[in-house]
Scaffold this motif. Structure first.
Motif, PDB file in Angstrom:
ATOM      1  N   VAL A  98      18.334  53.304 -10.044  1.00  0.00           N
ATOM      2  CA  VAL A  98      18.677  52.100  -9.820  1.00  0.00           C
ATOM      3  C   VAL A  98      20.131  52.025 -10.532  1.00  0.00           C
ATOM      4  CG1 VAL A  98      18.639  49.616  -9.653  1.00  0.00           C
ATOM      5  CG2 VAL A  98      16.550  51.081  -9.619  1.00  0.00           C
ATOM      6  N   VAL A  99      21.322  51.499  -9.682  1.00  0.00           N
ATOM      7  CA  VAL A  99      22.466  51.117 -10.187  1.00  0.00           C
ATOM      8  C   VAL A  99      22.703  49.755 -10.203  1.00  0.00           C
ATOM      9  CG1 VAL A  99      25.039  51.743 -10.450  1.00  0.00           C
ATOM     10  CG2 VAL A  99      23.294  53.625  -9.932  1.00  0.00           C
ATOM     11  N   VAL A 100      23.125  49.112 -11.202  1.00  0.00           N
ATOM     12  CA  VAL A 100      23.414  47.684 -11.199  1.00  0.00           C
ATOM     13  C   VAL A 100      25.054  47.577 -11.331  1.00  0.00           C
ATOM     14  CG1 VAL A 100      22.859  45.499 -12.653  1.00  0.00           C
ATOM     15  CG2 VAL A 100      21.213  47.174 -12.277  1.00  0.00           C
ATOM     16  N   GLY A 101      25.546  46.839 -10.454  1.00  0.00           N
ATOM     17  CA  GLY A 101      26.956  46.512 -10.516  1.00  0.00           C
ATOM     18  C   GLY A 101      27.051  45.142 -11.417  1.00  0.00           C
ATOM     19  N   ASP A 139      23.332  42.229 -16.728  1.00  0.00           N
ATOM     20  CA  ASP A 139      23.590  41.314 -15.530  1.00  0.00           C
ATOM     21  C   ASP A 139      22.609  41.473 -14.730  1.00  0.00           C
ATOM     22  OD1 ASP A 139      24.952  39.865 -13.583  1.00  0.00           O
ATOM     23  OD2 ASP A 139      26.815  40.893 -13.401  1.00  0.00           O
ATOM     24  N   SER A 140      21.450  40.322 -14.881  1.00  0.00           N
ATOM     25  CA  SER A 140      20.152  40.240 -14.252  1.00  0.00           C
ATOM     26  C   SER A 140      20.490  39.714 -13.017  1.00  0.00           C
ATOM     27  CB  SER A 140      19.098  39.636 -15.082  1.00  0.00           C
ATOM     28  OG  SER A 140      19.687  38.349 -15.361  1.00  0.00           O
ATOM     29  N   THR A 141      21.535  39.025 -12.682  1.00  0.00           N
ATOM     30  CA  THR A 141      21.673  38.130 -11.468  1.00  0.00           C
ATOM     31  C   THR A 141      22.477  38.728 -10.607  1.00  0.00           C
ATOM     32  OG1 THR A 141      23.334  36.650 -12.342  1.00  0.00           O
ATOM     33  CG2 THR A 141      21.261  35.977 -12.712  1.00  0.00           C
ATOM     34  N   THR A 142      22.956  40.085 -10.844  1.00  0.00           N
ATOM     35  CA  THR A 142      24.154  40.493  -9.883  1.00  0.00           C
ATOM     36  C   THR A 142      23.472  40.860  -8.419  1.00  0.00           C
ATOM     37  OG1 THR A 142      25.594  42.422  -9.505  1.00  0.00           O
ATOM     38  CG2 THR A 142      23.490  42.967 -10.835  1.00  0.00           C
ATOM     39  N   GLY A 143      23.971  40.640  -7.198  1.00  0.00           N
ATOM     40  CA  GLY A 143      23.780  40.833  -5.982  1.00  0.00           C
ATOM     41  C   GLY A 143      24.170  42.427  -5.780  1.00  0.00           C
ATOM     42  N   PHE A 144      24.923  43.092  -6.634  1.00  0.00           N
ATOM     43  CA  PHE A 144      25.370  44.316  -6.221  1.00  0.00           C
ATOM     44  C   PHE A 144      24.452  45.590  -6.868  1.00  0.00           C
ATOM     45  CE2 PHE A 144      29.680  46.487  -5.673  1.00  0.00           C
ATOM     46  CZ  PHE A 144      29.217  47.309  -4.610  1.00  0.00           C
ATOM     47  N   LYS A 145      23.736  46.099  -6.090  1.00  0.00           N
ATOM     48  CA  LYS A 145      22.910  47.170  -6.646  1.00  0.00           C
ATOM     49  C   LYS A 145      22.671  48.178  -5.682  1.00  0.00           C
ATOM     50  CE  LYS A 145      19.819  44.035  -9.230  1.00  0.00           C
ATOM     51  NZ  LYS A 145      20.090  42.582  -8.608  1.00  0.00           N
ATOM     52  N   ALA A 146      22.400  49.563  -6.094  1.00  0.00           N
ATOM     53  CA  ALA A 146      21.934  50.719  -5.481  1.00  0.00           C
ATOM     54  C   ALA A 146      20.541  51.188  -5.824  1.00  0.00           C
ATOM     55  CB  ALA A 146      23.125  51.500  -5.493  1.00  0.00           C
ATOM     56  N   PHE A 147      19.927  51.636  -4.888  1.00  0.00           N
ATOM     57  CA  PHE A 147      18.622  52.178  -5.314  1.00  0.00           C
ATOM     58  C   PHE A 147      18.390  53.506  -4.750  1.00  0.00           C
ATOM     59  CE2 PHE A 147      18.271  47.645  -4.894  1.00  0.00           C
ATOM     60  CZ  PHE A 147      17.493  47.063  -5.869  1.00  0.00           C
ATOM     61  N   ARG A 148      17.531  54.262  -5.005  1.00  0.00           N
ATOM     62  CA  ARG A 148      17.040  55.509  -4.461  1.00  0.00           C
ATOM     63  C   ARG A 148      15.944  54.911  -3.718  1.00  0.00           C
ATOM     64  NH1 ARG A 148      17.564  60.546  -5.935  1.00  0.00           N
ATOM     65  NH2 ARG A 148      19.070  61.343  -7.823  1.00  0.00           N
ATOM     66  N   ALA A 149      15.854  55.388  -2.500  1.00  0.00           N
ATOM     67  CA  ALA A 149      14.842  54.796  -1.536  1.00  0.00           C
ATOM     68  C   ALA A 149      13.331  54.801  -2.256  1.00  0.00           C
ATOM     69  CB  ALA A 149      14.681  55.509  -0.437  1.00  0.00           C
ATOM     70  N   CYS A 175      11.970  46.588 -11.832  1.00  0.00           N
ATOM     71  CA  CYS A 175      12.272  47.921 -12.020  1.00  0.00           C
ATOM     72  C   CYS A 175      12.046  48.211 -13.628  1.00  0.00           C
ATOM     73  CB  CYS A 175      13.921  48.068 -11.930  1.00  0.00           C
ATOM     74  SG  CYS A 175      14.382  47.967 -10.098  1.00  0.00           S
ATOM     75  N   GLN A 176      12.276  47.340 -14.448  1.00  0.00           N
ATOM     76  CA  GLN A 176      11.971  47.618 -15.879  1.00  0.00           C
ATOM     77  C   GLN A 176      10.622  47.967 -16.236  1.00  0.00           C
ATOM     78  OE1 GLN A 176      14.401  45.156 -18.907  1.00  0.00           O
ATOM     79  NE2 GLN A 176      12.381  44.821 -19.846  1.00  0.00           N
ATOM     80  N   ARG A 177       9.656  47.154 -15.581  1.00  0.00           N
ATOM     81  CA  ARG A 177       8.296  47.332 -15.655  1.00  0.00           C
ATOM     82  C   ARG A 177       7.860  48.690 -15.147  1.00  0.00           C
ATOM     83  NH1 ARG A 177       4.751  43.642 -17.399  1.00  0.00           N
ATOM     84  NH2 ARG A 177       3.104  44.821 -16.093  1.00  0.00           N
ATOM     85  N   ARG A 178       8.430  49.151 -14.032  1.00  0.00           N
ATOM     86  CA  ARG A 178       8.083  50.441 -13.470  1.00  0.00           C
ATOM     87  C   ARG A 178       8.696  51.550 -14.380  1.00  0.00           C
ATOM     88  NH1 ARG A 178       4.789  49.988  -9.398  1.00  0.00           N
ATOM     89  NH2 ARG A 178       4.824  52.288  -9.215  1.00  0.00           N
ATOM     90  N   GLY A 179       9.571  51.338 -15.261  1.00  0.00           N
ATOM     91  CA  GLY A 179      10.090  52.674 -15.970  1.00  0.00           C
ATOM     92  C   GLY A 179      11.154  53.256 -15.182  1.00  0.00           C
ATOM     93  N   HIS A 180      11.648  52.671 -14.172  1.00  0.00           N
ATOM     94  CA  HIS A 180      12.684  53.115 -13.209  1.00  0.00           C
ATOM     95  C   HIS A 180      14.093  53.358 -14.375  1.00  0.00           C
ATOM     96  CE1 HIS A 180      10.591  52.901  -9.764  1.00  0.00           C
ATOM     97  NE2 HIS A 180      11.157  51.804  -9.198  1.00  0.00           N
ATOM     98  N   VAL A 183      20.911  52.009 -14.553  1.00  0.00           N
ATOM     99  CA  VAL A 183      22.240  52.059 -15.450  1.00  0.00           C
ATOM    100  C   VAL A 183      23.137  51.030 -14.935  1.00  0.00           C
ATOM    101  CG1 VAL A 183      22.141  54.674 -15.691  1.00  0.00           C
ATOM    102  CG2 VAL A 183      23.114  53.694 -13.756  1.00  0.00           C
ATOM    103  N   GLU A 184      23.956  50.254 -15.551  1.00  0.00           N
ATOM    104  CA  GLU A 184      24.949  49.505 -15.234  1.00  0.00           C
ATOM    105  C   GLU A 184      26.325  50.112 -15.185  1.00  0.00           C
ATOM    106  OE1 GLU A 184      24.098  45.268 -16.977  1.00  0.00           O
ATOM    107  OE2 GLU A 184      23.183  46.231 -18.522  1.00  0.00           O
ATOM    108  N   PHE A 185      26.739  49.605 -13.820  1.00  0.00           N
ATOM    109  CA  PHE A 185      28.048  50.106 -13.707  1.00  0.00           C
ATOM    110  C   PHE A 185      28.953  49.106 -13.587  1.00  0.00           C
ATOM    111  CE2 PHE A 185      31.609  51.723 -11.385  1.00  0.00           C
ATOM    112  CZ  PHE A 185      31.705  52.851 -11.532  1.00  0.00           C
TER     113      PHE A 185
END
Length: 221
Positions: A98-101, A139-149, A175-180, A183-185
């Motif tokens: 997961v990438v977090v903007g 940034d836990s409230t950002t609406g800009f994210k990317a995920f591996r399917a 995501c945190q609980r599942r151990g994904h 990274v924050e970009f």
């Protein structure tokens, strides 16, 4: 125009999914017209009424997975999020799930046009959510994210409780609980081109309460 900027990136097999909650501004008609222009690579999900931001995201995610996407991006359609970051997000996914903007990591920020009140509310919300839920992402409230399917598929969205503002933080928590690998970009968040933000102190307090209950339930289970 967002669609034009997205398709100009030249990414192969890219599709856009738009979720419209019976918007009075003619969004659905605009999407249909754009879909014709861009070889039907825009997919429209029309819902009869507003049912919360979170449920809209869930429907969009499900549609993307059904279409066989390898990577799924979420972003606002009001040009707050610059699509030119997407190729860099894709490169970051080589070593992440997961990438977090992020506005609040080193190198991130907001443009000078962003109103002080909204900036202050956003910073307050992120501080409170991290403290209450125990999130490591800044940034836990950002609406800009990317995920591996496969990372997105592993999240059980049916168990989510937040329909609105808190949905973004609930995704980060899951995501945190599942151990994904998250990274924050760093991104610059731009003031929306049109419309007004619905963020308020009342909405933030409601989200904090729901997320507190969520964490408590997780601990008890």
């Amino acid at each position: 125009m967002l669609a034009e900027r997205l398709f100009s990136l030249g990414l192969p097999d890219m599709r856009i999914i738009v979720v419209d909650d019976n918007s009075p501004d003619g969004t659905a008609d605009v999407v249909r017209n754009l879909s014709e222009r861009y070889d039907h690579r825009l997919d429209l999900i029309e819902r009869p009424e507003k049912n919360g931001l979170g449920t809209a995201y869930k429907e969009g995610f499900r549609r993307a997975i059904e279409q066989g996407a390898d990577y799924v991006f979420q972003m606002d359609a009001d040009l707050s999020h610059a699509p030119e970051y997407i190729p860099e997000f894709l490169m970051a996914l080589d070593n992440a799930d997961v990438v977090v903007g992020s506005r609040y990591t080193d190198g991130g920020g907001v443009d000078k046009e962003w109103r002080f009140r909204r900036h202050a509310l956003s910073a307050l919300a992120n501080f409170g959510i991290r403290a209450i839920v125990g999130l490591t992402v800044k940034d836990s409230t950002t609406g800009f994210k990317a995920f591996r399917a496969e990372a997105l598929e592993a999240i059980d969205f049916d168990k989510f409780r937040c329909k609105g503002f808190g949905f973004q933080a609930e995704v980060a928590f899951a995501c945190q609980r599942r151990g994904h690998r998250v990274v924050e970009f760093p991104i610059t968040f731009y003031d929306r081109a049109k419309g007004e933000s619905k963020l308020s102190l009342g909405i933030i307090l409601e989200a904090l309460w729901r997320l507190f209950l969520l964490r408590w339930q997780k601990k008890m289970s």
